[in-house]
Write a protein that holds these residues in place. Structure first.
Motif, PDB file in Angstrom:
ATOM      1  N   THR A 427       0.847  -1.206   0.000  1.00  0.00           N
ATOM      2  CA  THR A 427       0.000   0.000   0.000  1.00  0.00           C
ATOM      3  C   THR A 427       0.876   1.247   0.000  1.00  0.00           C
ATOM      4  N   VAL A 428       1.933   1.188   0.809  1.00  0.00           N
ATOM      5  CA  VAL A 428       2.921   2.274   0.831  1.00  0.00           C
ATOM      6  C   VAL A 428       4.024   1.942  -0.169  1.00  0.00           C
ATOM      7  N   LYS A 429       4.254   2.832  -1.097  1.00  0.00           N
ATOM      8  CA  LYS A 429       5.289   2.628  -2.110  1.00  0.00           C
ATOM      9  C   LYS A 429       6.666   2.909  -1.516  1.00  0.00           C
ATOM     10  N   VAL A 430       7.635   2.133  -1.950  1.00  0.00           N
ATOM     11  CA  VAL A 430       8.998   2.269  -1.434  1.00  0.00           C
ATOM     12  C   VAL A 430       9.933   2.655  -2.571  1.00  0.00           C
ATOM     13  N   ILE A 431      10.706   3.686  -2.338  1.00  0.00           N
ATOM     14  CA  ILE A 431      11.709   4.117  -3.312  1.00  0.00           C
ATOM     15  C   ILE A 431      13.064   4.175  -2.621  1.00  0.00           C
ATOM     16  N   ASP A 432      14.038   3.558  -3.232  1.00  0.00           N
ATOM     17  CA  ASP A 432      15.379   3.601  -2.663  1.00  0.00           C
ATOM     18  C   ASP A 432      15.935   5.018  -2.787  1.00  0.00           C
ATOM     19  N   GLU A 433      16.529   5.482  -1.724  1.00  0.00           N
ATOM     20  CA  GLU A 433      17.002   6.869  -1.695  1.00  0.00           C
ATOM     21  C   GLU A 433      18.075   7.137  -2.745  1.00  0.00           C
ATOM     22  N   THR A 434      18.813   6.104  -3.128  1.00  0.00           N
ATOM     23  CA  THR A 434      19.851   6.318  -4.142  1.00  0.00           C
ATOM     24  C   THR A 434      19.227   6.697  -5.480  1.00  0.00           C
ATOM     25  N   GLU A 435      18.028   6.201  -5.754  1.00  0.00           N
ATOM     26  CA  GLU A 435      17.355   6.549  -7.004  1.00  0.00           C
ATOM     27  C   GLU A 435      16.985   8.027  -7.043  1.00  0.00           C
ATOM     28  N   ILE A 436      16.656   8.564  -5.888  1.00  0.00           N
ATOM     29  CA  ILE A 436      16.297   9.979  -5.825  1.00  0.00           C
ATOM     30  C   ILE A 436      17.503  10.837  -6.178  1.00  0.00           C
ATOM     31  N   PHE A 437      18.679  10.443  -5.697  1.00  0.00           N
ATOM     32  CA  PHE A 437      19.890  11.210  -6.014  1.00  0.00           C
ATOM     33  C   PHE A 437      20.283  11.045  -7.482  1.00  0.00           C
ATOM     34  N   ASN A 438      19.916   9.894  -8.043  1.00  0.00           N
ATOM     35  CA  ASN A 438      20.277   9.636  -9.444  1.00  0.00           C
ATOM     36  C   ASN A 438      19.314  10.280 -10.433  1.00  0.00           C
ATOM     37  N   GLY A 439      18.396  11.096  -9.921  1.00  0.00           N
ATOM     38  CA  GLY A 439      17.431  11.730 -10.794  1.00  0.00           C
ATOM     39  C   GLY A 439      16.207  10.874 -10.989  1.00  0.00           C
ATOM     40  N   ALA A 440      16.284   9.595 -10.601  1.00  0.00           N
ATOM     41  CA  ALA A 440      15.191   8.640 -10.648  1.00  0.00           C
ATOM     42  C   ALA A 440      14.724   8.363 -12.064  1.00  0.00           C
ATOM     43  N   GLN A 441      14.182   7.173 -12.249  1.00  0.00           N
ATOM     44  CA  GLN A 441      13.577   6.815 -13.521  1.00  0.00           C
ATOM     45  C   GLN A 441      12.180   7.433 -13.583  1.00  0.00           C
ATOM     46  N   SER A 442      11.637   7.459 -14.768  1.00  0.00           N
ATOM     47  CA  SER A 442      10.372   8.165 -14.970  1.00  0.00           C
ATOM     48  C   SER A 442       9.257   7.636 -14.089  1.00  0.00           C
ATOM     49  N   PHE A 443       9.202   6.291 -13.912  1.00  0.00           N
ATOM     50  CA  PHE A 443       8.109   5.767 -13.100  1.00  0.00           C
ATOM     51  C   PHE A 443       8.298   6.137 -11.627  1.00  0.00           C
ATOM     52  N   LEU A 444       9.542   6.284 -11.182  1.00  0.00           N
ATOM     53  CA  LEU A 444       9.789   6.700  -9.812  1.00  0.00           C
ATOM     54  C   LEU A 444       9.403   8.164  -9.623  1.00  0.00           C
ATOM     55  N   ILE A 445       9.719   8.972 -10.618  1.00  0.00           N
ATOM     56  CA  ILE A 445       9.316  10.378 -10.551  1.00  0.00           C
ATOM     57  C   ILE A 445       7.798  10.472 -10.467  1.00  0.00           C
ATOM     58  N   ALA A 446       7.114   9.646 -11.206  1.00  0.00           N
ATOM     59  CA  ALA A 446       5.652   9.642 -11.170  1.00  0.00           C
ATOM     60  C   ALA A 446       5.152   9.251  -9.789  1.00  0.00           C
ATOM     61  N   GLU A 447       5.764   8.227  -9.199  1.00  0.00           N
ATOM     62  CA  GLU A 447       5.370   7.799  -7.849  1.00  0.00           C
ATOM     63  C   GLU A 447       5.504   8.955  -6.861  1.00  0.00           C
ATOM     64  N   LEU A 448       6.613   9.672  -6.959  1.00  0.00           N
ATOM     65  CA  LEU A 448       6.844  10.791  -6.045  1.00  0.00           C
ATOM     66  C   LEU A 448       5.865  11.933  -6.310  1.00  0.00           C
ATOM     67  N   GLN A 449       5.610  12.207  -7.575  1.00  0.00           N
ATOM     68  CA  GLN A 449       4.711  13.317  -7.897  1.00  0.00           C
ATOM     69  C   GLN A 449       3.278  13.022  -7.466  1.00  0.00           C
ATOM     70  N   GLU A 450       2.889  11.755  -7.491  1.00  0.00           N
ATOM     71  CA  GLU A 450       1.532  11.376  -7.115  1.00  0.00           C
ATOM     72  C   GLU A 450       1.364  11.267  -5.596  1.00  0.00           C
ATOM     73  N   ALA A 451       2.466  11.218  -4.879  1.00  0.00           N
ATOM     74  CA  ALA A 451       2.389  11.025  -3.426  1.00  0.00           C
ATOM     75  C   ALA A 451       1.841  12.269  -2.733  1.00  0.00           C
ATOM     76  N   ASP A 452       1.112  12.014  -1.659  1.00  0.00           N
ATOM     77  CA  ASP A 452       0.694  13.110  -0.781  1.00  0.00           C
ATOM     78  C   ASP A 452       1.775  13.417   0.246  1.00  0.00           C
ATOM     79  N   THR A 453       2.428  12.357   0.736  1.00  0.00           N
ATOM     80  CA  THR A 453       3.435  12.492   1.786  1.00  0.00           C
ATOM     81  C   THR A 453       4.618  11.591   1.481  1.00  0.00           C
ATOM     82  N   VAL A 454       5.805  12.121   1.696  1.00  0.00           N
ATOM     83  CA  VAL A 454       7.022  11.317   1.628  1.00  0.00           C
ATOM     84  C   VAL A 454       7.484  11.063   3.057  1.00  0.00           C
ATOM     85  N   LEU A 455       7.562   9.786   3.424  1.00  0.00           N
ATOM     86  CA  LEU A 455       7.999   9.375   4.758  1.00  0.00           C
ATOM     87  C   LEU A 455       9.455   8.944   4.668  1.00  0.00           C
TER      88      LEU A 455
END
Length: 716
Positions: A427-455
């Motif tokens: 239910t909670v999506k998980v993104i590895d922090e290293t991907e965020i520093f790497n600019g992330a792939q498009s689907f990861l960017i979408a996950e972040l943009q759709e999120a209400d809260t980043v934990l």
């Protein structure tokens, strides 16, 4: 056995057997798994014959092992005197509770007592007799790694906790209740005040500060009946504690009325040599015996030299007899002469350890220990929110802390696992922090943009706090700060959860988050507790028992500092010549006693029953506390007092009492405190403890920043 019988037993013992009782070896010396212990045996001046004359063993666990070793030992000991089994049961045995600093944040002595009782029950079923806990050292410097074992910076709070730990471990009768352990108050004394926050370093405390702030928690543990006290590694008055005759015989034994067993910390007698007060182990042994140290833990001074010393100096034999008698009395108080296998039971062990009931208490303790530091309308989370989980601690099992040596990390749910269990898998999506520093792939960017809260799960690893982990930089690792900065760019709510064993410098973190939860190392059920708090199943109630600084340059910073002749609070901000910094406020980032809730509380109608008190009566202070929010919550109501004029300089305020109340939304309650003359006493210049007539200021509120607005007078 009666005292006369113990005396008869003592008289039957040879000098070698007496010395044997004073020696403690680690479990390695008796382990079948250790193929070759020739080196350690030689280092400890230990022979096979001597090995089966020692009085206690450190670190043997498991009912089958303790029973087997006790049986073998008694068969080989001429007088069949049973062994003592001791271990570090610090904040749990197999069921791990929050680190003591986290337990300190509960402001709930009964919770700590229950945790200690469960810890004792688990350990006793394995055949253990003594726990090296509680550590009651007052700490004002978070650079020191062992702050995680402390319950904080305040003597009043630490006194409550010292008693709670001791009573929880020991119960009412150690001989009758086989689920209890003998408690060992440590480290005597002043171990929590090393120069520069560096472990094992020298301590420089003036006598007044030492007696007024550091001794009270030790005294409370002793008054609660602690059977043992452990010596500290540090110096007091430039004399190492373990060889400090005045400290141990005059202060501990006579003034504080301790008549139990005094045990050295690991290798501390031998360390009198590098300290420079003994030229060799022989002199170290003599100094320690003269100071009254009954048991030597893992150094060779007693085992190598005590027999020779006693045979050549008969005056030392009297001291040796006193020491051995203390040890025999402890064994009798534990009932070991009647039942050498006291408590050890493999079947009970299976039931007692890590039970569902124990884990429920660990969950409750963890929930109460969590401190909500920041909440900019970000918490609690709603189950309908889209949440992305990231950060280095997001799926870490490293939630037990450095002193949880019998805790099983593989049985400790991670934050991700707990969220899956509570909310539904993935239910909670998980993104590895290293991907965020790497600019992330498009689907990861979408996950972040759709999120209400980043934990974001951040913090220290367990190797970064604990014994021998002093740090000059108590900020989060730079990579974690950079992660927060990247996430801040997303224009999303950012909520951080911190795992750590000390107060941190969070000055860079606070501006980057909308919510901030201090989780400490929360123990076996810590992740579940965090999810319950994040989603509002539990309203956070934890309060800091130690100040969080704005920067390391403020350290030591603590709420009850003395006033100065030029206090910056004089209302002269333009005046340069005040006690202040040029580049920082004097105030902490988060003060002692602080913690937020999902509801709000209002304090009104602070009243005193009268304005004068004598030694024959008392004053009632009352305040009305109202829950002005929308949810039920727990408030810790704190009473602070300042002695306006004393013989010696008095703190700007001191915690004198506290009470926890639970209020429904809209509910109010009058909270009462009683103030008597004995609460107003302090250590004078001649080291007597008494009160002074004069004016006192009082305030009641939610943390140590409360203004002291009401005055009363003590009439002597």
């Amino acid at each position: 056995m009666l005292t006369t019988e113990l005396r008869e037993l003592l008289n039957q013992m040879t000098i070698e057997e007496k010395v044997g009782q004073t020696i403690q070896l680690s479990a390695d010396f008796f382990s079948e798994e250790t193929e070759d212990i020739t080196g350690p045996m030689n280092e400890m001046a230990m022979t096979e014959e001597k090995k089966f004359q020692i009085g206690s063993v450190l670190g043997v666990t498991g009912a089958e092992k303790t029973i087997k070793l006790q049986k073998e030992y008694m068969e080989k000991h001429r007088l069949s005197i049973p062994l003592l089994f001791m271990a570090d049961v610090i904040h749990g045995d197999h069921t791990i509770f929050p680190i003591p600093l986290g337990l300190g944040a509960t402001w709930d002595p009964e919770m700590i007592k229950e945790a200690a009782s469960i810890s004792a029950k688990e350990a006793a079923a394995q055949g253990l007799h003594v726990t090296f806990s509680p550590m009651v050292d007052l700490v004002r410097d978070p650079r020191w790694g062992r702050v995680l074992e402390s319950t904080g910076e305040d003597k009043t709070l630490n006194k409550h906790y010292a008693r709670a730990f001791v009573e929880g471990y020991q119960g009412a009768d150690l001989k009758e209740d086989l689920t209890k352990l003998a408690a060992c108050v440590k480290h005597f004394a002043g171990y929590g005040a090393p120069r520069g926050g560096r472990d094992y370093n020298s301590v420089d405390l003036n006598e007044n500060t030492f007696r007024e702030h550091y001794l009270p928690a030790y005294q409370e543990g002793i008054d609660a009946g602690a059977k043992l006290v452990m010596t500290a590694f540090n110096t007091i008055d430039n004399i190492p504690a373990t060889g400090n005759k005045r400290l141990m015989r005059e202060i501990l034994r006579k003034e504080m009325n301790f008549n139990g067993v005094l045990i050295s910390d690991w290798g501390a007698i031998g360390e009198l040599v590098p300290h420079g007060v003994a030229q060799d182990n022989k002199q170290a042994a003599e100094l320690a015996l003269e100071a009254g140290v009954d048991i030597e833990m893992m150094s060779a001074a007693y085992s190598e030299h005590l027999v020779e010393l006693v045979k050549t100096d008969k005056s030392l034999e009297t001291l040796l007899d006193e020491t051995v008698m203390n040890i025999l009395v402890l064994k009798e108080e534990l009932g070991l002469f009647d039942n050498p296998y006291r408590g050890a039971d493999a079947e009970i062990e299976k039931i007692a350890i890590f039970s569902s009931e124990n884990k429920e208490v660990a969950l409750k303790a963890a929930e109460k220990s969590l401190v909500l530091l920041e909440n900019k309308k970000a918490l609690p989370l709603d189950r309908s929110e889209k949440v992305v989980l990231t950060g280095p601690m997001k799926n870490s099992h490293d939630l037990l802390g450095a002193w949880s040596w019998k805790g099983d990390k593989t049985k400790t749910p991670t934050l991700k696992e707990a969220m899956d269990n509570h909310l539904g898998k993935d239910t909670v999506k998980v993104i590895d922090e290293t991907e965020i520093f790497n600019g992330a792939q498009s689907f990861l960017i979408a996950e972040l943009q759709e999120a209400d809260t980043v934990l974001v799960a951040l913090g220290e690893t367990s190797e970064m706090s604990g014994e021998a982990t002093s740090r000059t930089n108590i900020q989060l690792p730079k990579i974690q700060i950079e992660l927060l900065k990247e996430l801040r760019k997303l224009n999303k709510k950012v909520v951080a959860v911190l795992f750590n064993g000390r107060p941190l410098d969070l000055s860079e973190v606070t501006p980057l988050v909308d919510g901030l939860v201090e989780a400490w190392f929360p123990g076996s059920k810590g992740a579940d507790a965090i999810v319950n708090v994040l989603y509002g199943v539990i309203n956070p109630s934890g309060r800091l028992s130690m100040t969080f600084p704005r920067s390391v340059g403020q350290i030591p910073i603590f709420y009850n500092q003395d006033n100065t002749g030029r206090p910056s609070e004089q209302g002269k901000p333009a005046d340069k010549y005040l006690s202040k910094y040029l580049d920082s406020e004097n105030t902490p980032l988060y003060p002692f006693g602080y913690g937020l809730s999902y509801t709000t509380f209002e304090y009104t109608n602070l009243r005193l029953s009268k304005t004068e008190v004598t030694s024959a009566d008392s004053i009632e202070a009352s305040v009305t506390v109202r829950n002005t929010g929308l949810s039920e919550g727990t408030e810790t109501v704190q009473l602070y007092i300042r002695d306006k004029v004393g013989e010696v300089v008095r703190p700007v305020k001191e915690l004198h009492d506290f009470k926890q109340i639970r209020l429904k939304a809209g509910e109010s309650r009058i909270v009462n405190f009683t103030i008597s003359e004995d609460q107003l006493r302090y250590t004078h210049a001649d080291h007597t403890v008494k009160s002074d007539a004069g004016e006192f200021l009082l305030g009641i509120g939610a943390d140590s920043t409360i203004e002291l607005t009401h005055s009363f007078n003590l009439i002597n």
